[in-house]
Design a protein around this motif. Structure first.
Motif, short mmCIF file in Angstrom:
data_model
loop_
_atom_site.label_atom_id
_atom_site.label_comp_id
_atom_site.label_asym_id
_atom_site.label_seq_id
_atom_site.Cartn_x
_atom_site.Cartn_y
_atom_site.Cartn_z
N LEU A 155 0.82 -1.21 0.00
CA LEU A 155 0.00 0.00 0.00
C LEU A 155 0.85 1.26 0.00
CD1 LEU A 155 -2.81 -0.97 2.53
CD2 LEU A 155 -3.07 -0.59 0.09
N GLY A 156 2.18 1.07 0.07
CA GLY A 156 3.09 2.21 0.05
C GLY A 156 3.36 2.82 1.41
N LYS A 157 2.99 2.12 2.48
CA LYS A 157 3.21 2.66 3.82
C LYS A 157 4.68 2.52 4.21
CE LYS A 157 -1.50 1.68 5.38
NZ LYS A 157 -2.38 1.00 6.38
N THR A 158 5.18 3.51 4.94
CA THR A 158 6.57 3.50 5.36
C THR A 158 6.78 2.54 6.52
OG1 THR A 158 6.27 5.26 7.00
CG2 THR A 158 6.76 5.94 4.72
N ASN A 159 8.06 2.20 6.75
CA ASN A 159 8.38 1.32 7.88
C ASN A 159 7.90 1.92 9.20
OD1 ASN A 159 9.59 -0.34 6.04
ND2 ASN A 159 11.67 -0.06 6.79
N LYS A 160 8.09 3.23 9.37
CA LYS A 160 7.67 3.88 10.62
C LYS A 160 6.16 3.80 10.80
CE LYS A 160 11.51 7.15 11.14
NZ LYS A 160 11.88 8.59 11.23
N PHE A 161 5.43 4.02 9.70
CA PHE A 161 3.97 3.96 9.78
C PHE A 161 3.51 2.55 10.13
CE2 PHE A 161 -0.32 3.47 8.32
CZ PHE A 161 -0.92 4.71 8.52
N VAL A 162 4.12 1.54 9.47
CA VAL A 162 3.75 0.15 9.73
C VAL A 162 4.09 -0.21 11.17
CG1 VAL A 162 4.15 -2.26 9.07
CG2 VAL A 162 4.04 -0.49 7.31
N ALA A 163 5.23 0.27 11.65
CA ALA A 163 5.65 -0.02 13.03
C ALA A 163 4.63 0.51 14.02
CB ALA A 163 7.03 0.59 13.30
N ARG A 164 4.17 1.76 13.80
CA ARG A 164 3.16 2.33 14.70
C ARG A 164 1.86 1.55 14.63
NH1 ARG A 164 5.02 7.29 12.60
NH2 ARG A 164 3.14 7.44 11.30
N GLU A 165 1.48 1.17 13.42
CA GLU A 165 0.21 0.48 13.23
C GLU A 165 0.21 -0.90 13.87
OE1 GLU A 165 -2.74 1.02 9.65
OE2 GLU A 165 -1.24 -0.48 9.12
N LEU A 166 1.36 -1.57 13.82
CA LEU A 166 1.44 -2.94 14.36
C LEU A 166 1.99 -2.97 15.78
CD1 LEU A 166 2.75 -4.93 11.23
CD2 LEU A 166 0.39 -4.63 12.04
N GLY A 167 2.43 -1.81 16.29
CA GLY A 167 2.89 -1.74 17.67
C GLY A 167 4.24 -2.40 17.90
N ILE A 168 5.11 -2.35 16.90
CA ILE A 168 6.46 -2.89 17.04
C ILE A 168 7.45 -1.86 16.52
CG2 ILE A 168 5.85 -5.34 17.01
CD1 ILE A 168 6.25 -5.43 14.07
N SER A 169 8.75 -2.12 16.72
CA SER A 169 9.75 -1.11 16.37
C SER A 169 10.03 -1.07 14.86
CB SER A 169 11.06 -1.40 17.11
OG SER A 169 11.70 -2.54 16.55
N PRO A 170 10.44 0.11 14.35
CA PRO A 170 10.82 0.20 12.93
C PRO A 170 11.94 -0.77 12.56
CG PRO A 170 10.52 2.39 13.85
CD PRO A 170 10.46 1.42 15.01
N ARG A 171 12.87 -1.00 13.49
CA ARG A 171 13.97 -1.94 13.20
C ARG A 171 13.42 -3.35 12.99
NH1 ARG A 171 19.25 -1.73 16.89
NH2 ARG A 171 19.25 0.30 15.85
N THR A 172 12.43 -3.73 13.81
CA THR A 172 11.82 -5.05 13.64
C THR A 172 11.07 -5.13 12.32
OG1 THR A 172 11.57 -5.28 16.05
CG2 THR A 172 10.24 -6.74 14.67
#
Length: 209
Positions: A155-172
């Motif tokens: 969907l074009g979402k960034t790593n940071k956005f996905v991290a917030r949405e899934l409640g895990i870290s951007p590194r993960t």
């Protein structure tokens, strides 16, 4: 020529014999049917590369046979054989998805050109089917979390956005992203998007029927 199988469906024995001889000299194999009913009862239509289908026949005519193939979701390319007075019917067949129509008597070059085009279409359809199957297998090998990450990446979402949405870290998320790309065999995000769309994953991450 790799010996692709061509189905010949015509109630005229002489026409079938002539078509068989012409196609055989070009390296094709043929199976002949004297009626639409006989053809539709063939248990292995998936082995053919195309069908040369006469319009006017006793029983189900060519248009009816084509309609039944479509109803059965058969992907076999259809080339219509028509007499001079059947052009309107042939045009109707084209609108229903036929590759071409050939007016009898047809020249060798015209016939082979149409058959070659139909065979190319069949090859493309089979390749797409194989690719969809392979992609589906790879998708099923993803973990639940990897699938969640994939659906958001396409969907074009960034790593940071996905991290917030899934409640895990951007590194993960980056680790999951690398795993997804590796398991899917994708060399870029655009490649990943194309693969998932081909497999029937829509832009909001839901599998289509």
């Amino acid at each position: 020529m790799s010996g692709e199988l061509i189905f010949l469906v015509d109630d005229d024995d002489a026409v079938r014999t002539a078509l068989h001889a012409l196609l055989e000299t070009a390296g094709y194999r043929t199976v002949q049917f004297g009626s639409g009913t006989e053809f539709l009862e063939c248990p292995d239509l998936g082995s053919g590369a195309c069908v040369l289908l006469d319009v006017k026949m006793p029983g189900p005519d060519g248009l009816e046979v084509q309609r039944r193939l479509n109803d059965r979701s058969e992907t076999l390319p259809v080339v219509i054989l028509t007499g001079h007075g059947d052009i309107a019917m042939a045009v109707q067949a084209i609108r229903a998805g036929a590759v071409d129509f050939l007016e009898k008597p047809v020249s060798r070059d015209r016939l082979l050109k149409s058959v070659e085009r139909a065979v190319d279409i069949d090859h493309s359809v089979r390749q797409d089917r194989r690719e969809r199957s392979e992609i589906g297998t790879r998708l099923r090998e993803l973990t639940k979390r990897e699938r969640q990450v994939l659906e958001r990446l396409v969907l074009g979402k960034t790593n940071k956005f996905v991290a917030r949405e899934l409640g895990i870290s951007p590194r993960t998320i980056e680790v999951y992203r690398r795993n997804v790309m590796t398991k899917m065999g994708a060399d870029s995000l655009s490649h990943l998007v194309r693969m998932t769309l081909l497999a029937g994953v829509d832009p909001v991450g839901n599998a289509t029927p």
